[in-house]
Scaffold this motif. Structure first.
Motif: not given
Length: 143
Positions: A119-131
């Motif tokens: 989750f931490p790996d996904w979350f940081h990528t998600h915040l930097a891109t989609m979010d």
């Protein structure tokens, strides 16, 4: 492995809990949810062996509410990538639901791996891109 798949059981002890500052996107509702997500994630990471179920349930409940708020904002403002972003939330929630079921059966290995690594790996990528794109769009739409 992406957070949108159900992780395999770990072969070794999970790594230490992830610690990092939460990047602020400048959109208050999303920033508050992200800070809360990290706090609940940390609580799950810090749970002693055999005691992950309750903090994971709190984390999962928050994610469902967090993603619902984001989905509603994107729908309300006609976000151009609504379906892609919503689908990503749905994939993560599906994995989380699978892990919640495993925890109910007393199996915590994969949920522990998920909160400490996947989750931490996904979350940081998600915040930097989609979010990031979503927050910028919503800020513009509300001007």
């Amino acid at each position: 492995m992406l957070a949108t798949t159900t992780p395999a059981a770990p072969t070794a002890a999970p790594t230490a809990a992830p610690t990092a500052n939460v990047p602020m996107l400048g959109y208050e509702v999303m920033d508050r949810d992200h800070v809360d997500s990290v706090a609940l994630l940390q609580a799950a990471c810090d749970a002693p062996a055999g005691q992950l179920q309750a903090p994971f349930a709190a984390f999962a409940k928050h994610l469902r509410e967090h993603f619902a708020r984001e989905n509603a904002l994107m729908t309300q403002h006609g976000f151009f990538a609504l379906h892609c972003h919503k689908d990503e939330h749905a994939r993560v929630l599906k994995v989380v639901a699978t892990l919640e079921a495993e925890l109910e059966e007393g199996n915590e290995a994969r949920a522990r791996l998920y909160v400490t690594e996947h989750f931490p790996d996904w979350f940081h990528t998600h915040l930097a891109t989609m979010d990031r794109v979503t927050a910028d769009f919503l800020a513009q739409a509300e001007r």
